[in-house]
Design a protein around this motif. Structure first.
Motif, short mmCIF file in Angstrom:
data_model
loop_
_atom_site.label_atom_id
_atom_site.label_comp_id
_atom_site.label_asym_id
_atom_site.label_seq_id
_atom_site.Cartn_x
_atom_site.Cartn_y
_atom_site.Cartn_z
N LEU A 100 0.80 -1.14 -0.05
CA LEU A 100 0.03 0.07 0.00
C LEU A 100 0.71 1.25 -0.13
CD1 LEU A 100 -2.78 -1.14 2.76
CD2 LEU A 100 -2.89 -1.15 0.22
N THR A 101 0.33 2.35 -0.56
CA THR A 101 1.04 3.60 -0.56
C THR A 101 0.72 4.62 0.38
OG1 THR A 101 1.14 3.29 -3.20
CG2 THR A 101 1.64 5.64 -2.28
N VAL A 102 1.85 5.07 0.92
CA VAL A 102 1.79 6.05 2.02
C VAL A 102 1.20 7.28 1.39
CG1 VAL A 102 2.97 7.51 3.89
CG2 VAL A 102 3.66 5.19 3.30
N VAL A 103 0.09 7.91 1.85
CA VAL A 103 -0.45 9.19 1.34
C VAL A 103 -0.69 10.31 2.21
CG1 VAL A 103 -2.12 7.75 -0.38
CG2 VAL A 103 -2.94 8.29 2.14
N ASN A 104 -0.16 9.89 3.48
CA ASN A 104 -0.34 11.27 4.57
C ASN A 104 0.57 10.67 5.91
OD1 ASN A 104 -0.75 13.58 5.54
ND2 ASN A 104 -2.70 13.19 6.52
N ILE A 105 1.53 11.64 6.18
CA ILE A 105 2.02 11.42 7.55
C ILE A 105 1.79 12.47 8.48
CG2 ILE A 105 4.51 11.03 8.69
CD1 ILE A 105 5.45 10.12 5.70
N GLU A 106 1.47 12.12 9.80
CA GLU A 106 1.30 13.09 10.74
C GLU A 106 1.79 12.64 12.16
OE1 GLU A 106 -2.48 15.60 12.88
OE2 GLU A 106 -2.33 15.36 10.42
N ASN A 107 3.02 13.14 12.66
CA ASN A 107 3.74 12.84 13.84
C ASN A 107 3.97 11.45 13.58
OD1 ASN A 107 3.23 15.34 15.11
ND2 ASN A 107 1.07 14.99 15.34
N ASP A 108 3.55 10.52 14.54
CA ASP A 108 3.82 8.84 14.50
C ASP A 108 2.91 8.17 13.91
OD1 ASP A 108 6.16 9.17 16.28
OD2 ASP A 108 5.07 8.96 18.10
N ASN A 109 2.03 8.95 13.12
CA ASN A 109 1.16 7.89 12.42
C ASN A 109 1.10 8.40 10.82
OD1 ASN A 109 -0.30 7.29 14.70
ND2 ASN A 109 -1.78 8.96 14.68
N TYR A 110 0.78 7.51 10.11
CA TYR A 110 0.83 7.70 8.69
C TYR A 110 -0.40 6.90 8.08
CZ TYR A 110 2.62 2.74 8.24
OH TYR A 110 2.52 1.46 8.26
N VAL A 111 -0.98 7.29 7.01
CA VAL A 111 -2.18 6.92 6.19
C VAL A 111 -1.88 6.18 5.00
CG1 VAL A 111 -4.33 7.73 5.47
CG2 VAL A 111 -3.22 8.73 7.26
N VAL A 112 -2.71 4.97 4.50
CA VAL A 112 -2.58 4.48 3.40
C VAL A 112 -4.01 4.16 2.95
CG1 VAL A 112 -0.26 3.03 3.86
CG2 VAL A 112 -2.41 1.95 4.49
N THR A 113 -4.24 4.07 1.69
CA THR A 113 -5.52 3.80 1.09
C THR A 113 -5.57 2.44 0.40
OG1 THR A 113 -5.99 6.16 0.65
CG2 THR A 113 -7.35 4.61 -0.40
N ALA A 114 -6.37 1.61 0.73
CA ALA A 114 -7.11 0.50 0.22
C ALA A 114 -8.17 0.49 -0.86
CB ALA A 114 -7.07 -0.72 1.13
N ILE A 115 -8.06 0.19 -2.10
CA ILE A 115 -9.22 0.23 -2.87
C ILE A 115 -9.85 -1.00 -2.75
CG2 ILE A 115 -7.90 1.55 -4.47
CD1 ILE A 115 -7.61 -0.71 -6.21
N GLN A 116 -11.33 -1.12 -3.36
CA GLN A 116 -12.04 -2.21 -3.14
C GLN A 116 -11.67 -3.47 -3.80
OE1 GLN A 116 -15.21 -1.49 -1.88
NE2 GLN A 116 -14.83 -4.02 -1.58
N GLU A 117 -10.52 -3.59 -4.69
CA GLU A 117 -10.08 -4.63 -5.36
C GLU A 117 -9.28 -5.27 -4.22
OE1 GLU A 117 -8.33 -7.54 -8.02
OE2 GLU A 117 -10.13 -6.34 -8.08
N THR A 118 -8.42 -4.46 -3.16
CA THR A 118 -7.59 -4.90 -2.28
C THR A 118 -8.40 -5.59 -1.01
OG1 THR A 118 -5.99 -3.20 -2.65
CG2 THR A 118 -6.01 -4.07 -0.77
#
Length: 196
Positions: free
Chosen positions: A47-65
């Motif tokens: 999965l691709t990192v789309v946002n980072i904030e402090n000790d947290n990061y965000v990834v997005t999973a699409i419906q296929e995943t």
């Protein structure tokens, strides 16, 4: 490309649905080393990192995943196996892992074997994936060696280090796991199927 050698455990901090997508926020001790647009394997799912904030990061999973992996079943507080992509020139300590899950399997038994554990998994044979005795398999992103290979079932032996440093310590009978079958084996099987 990944190796199946888990670097870290991440904790699910937040889940947010948006249309058919699921945004997952993870807390990890390696967050400070990540960058936006970087590929990171989560339970073996690239999965691709789309946002980072402090000790947290965000990834997005699409419906296929979500349809083909156990990512959609995660809950806040769950642990996931984390691995960053391999650096060119690094040792390949596990095996060649693409981060592309082939299918899920169900854990059907767990037995303690005098200091280690044997986990047995069953998967849908109709998807034409195979294991071979002493071949490689990736279970929730962990590079492992197949034992007791059968048509739609296999086992893996887990040493104490792997048990303690991956999500195997939280795995129960009935849980779904992500499987990525050995890429070389997949190509050999495909070539063989084309010859028939």
């Amino acid at each position: 490309m990944f190796t199946g050698i888990i670097e870290n455990l991440g904790i699910v901090e937040k889940l947010e649905k948006e249309n058919g997508n699921l945004h997952l926020t993870f807390n990890s001790s390696i967050t400070a080393e990540l960058k936006i647009d970087q590929s990171v394997a989560h339970n073996g799912v690239c999965l691709t990192v789309v946002n980072i904030e402090n000790d947290n990061y965000v990834v997005t999973a699409i419906q296929e995943t979500l349809d083909k992996t156990n990512i959609g079943a995660l809950k806040v507080g769950d642990l996931v196996n984390i691995e960053r992509a391999m650096k060119l020139g690094d040792r390949l300590d596990g095996h060649i892992v693409q981060g592309h899950v082939d299918q899920t399997a169900e854990c059907i038994s767990i037995s303690e074997e005098d200091g280690s554990w044997v986990f047995t998994f069953e998967y849908d044979k109709d998807l034409s994936n195979i294991t071979i005795e002493k071949g490689s398999i990736t279970v929730n992103g962990v590079s492992l060696t197949v034992v007791n290979s059968k048509i739609n079932q296999f086992s893996v032996a887990i040493i104490p280090y792997t048990y303690e440093h991956t999500t195997f310590k939280t795995l129960n009978v009935g849980d779904k796991v992500n499987l990525e079958f050995d890429v070389i084996g997949k190509y050999v099987k495909r070539l063989n199927d084309l010859r028939q």
